[in-house]
Design an enzyme around this catalytic site. Structure first.
Site, PDB file in Angstrom:
ATOM      1  N   ASP A  40       0.877  -1.165   0.000  1.00 55.66           N
ATOM      2  CA  ASP A  40       0.000   0.000   0.000  1.00 55.66           C
ATOM      3  C   ASP A  40       0.917   1.218   0.000  1.00 55.66           C
ATOM      4  O   ASP A  40       1.406   1.645   1.053  1.00 55.66           O
ATOM      5  CB  ASP A  40      -0.902   0.001   1.235  1.00 55.66           C
ATOM      6  N   GLU A  58      -1.239  -1.434  -4.871  1.00 51.16           N
ATOM      7  CA  GLU A  58      -2.449  -0.675  -5.165  1.00 51.16           C
ATOM      8  C   GLU A  58      -2.156   0.366  -6.228  1.00 51.16           C
ATOM      9  O   GLU A  58      -1.109   1.015  -6.219  1.00 51.16           O
ATOM     10  CB  GLU A  58      -2.966   0.008  -3.895  1.00 51.16           C
ATOM     11  N   ASP A  79      -2.296   1.018   7.275  1.00 50.45           N
ATOM     12  CA  ASP A  79      -1.557   0.797   6.028  1.00 50.45           C
ATOM     13  C   ASP A  79      -1.169  -0.669   5.865  1.00 50.45           C
ATOM     14  O   ASP A  79      -1.145  -1.187   4.752  1.00 50.45           O
ATOM     15  CB  ASP A  79      -0.316   1.693   5.974  1.00 50.45           C
TER      16      ASP A  79
END
Length: 168
Positions: free
Chosen positions: A13, A72, A144
């Site tokens: 992430d 991502e 996160d």
């Protein structure tokens, strides 16, 4: 990809100050938690933060023996400067993976939420809850890190579905 032996996936992430990571081991249809956390890039000069992300992920790849990565995709908000910095942090993360020979798959936020919660509009609490349930984890995960594990789980689900379709 197949199910011949265990595979390790690094979920990422990306963020220019905090980059979440999550490592899963897949064997057959089972996903097992290995590690998760956050690389703190801080508030210093931007090139130094990118280096921290690059080196931190490189160390994690070596430590955990990951063979593939999932990251991502950039979520573009109204602030163009923030989106550019996020894109550069993603670039540092992708380069870290590529420099270690890892293939990198990319998933949008809606696809990750859909894979874990069943709806693309799920909030972060719902995603974190599903990560804990799927992996059998107790307690609270750093936001996160939970997002990074969700990305890795999305990748694992995507691979399982692709393998099923290929077998037909």
């Amino acid at each position: 990809m197949g199910n011949a032996g265990p595979r390790r996936i690094l979920g990422i992430d990306p963020g220019s100050r905090r980059t979440g990571f999550g490592v899963l081991e897949l064997h057959g249809g089972q996903s097992r938690y290995v590690a998760s956390g956050v690389i703190q890039a801080g508030d210093g000069a931007f090139p130094g933060r990118l280096r921290t992300i690059f080196e931190g992920l490189g160390a994690l790849i070596a430590e955990h023996g990951t063979g593939e990565a999932a990251i991502e995709q950039v979520f573009v908000n109204r602030n163009a400067d923030s989106a550019l910095k996020l894109g550069q942090a993603r670039g540092a993360a992708i380069c870290a993976c590529a420099s270690h020979g890892l293939p990198v798959s990319e998933y949008g936020p809606r696809a990750v939420k859909q894979a874990l919660v069943g709806g693309g509009a799920a909030d972060k609490r719902q995603v974190a809850y599903m990560v804990r349930m799927i992996l059998g984890l107790e307690g609270r995960l750093q936001e996160d890190a939970a997002d990074a594990l969700a990305i890795a789980l999305c990748h694992a689900q995507h691979d399982r579905m692709a393998a099923r379709l290929a077998a037909r």
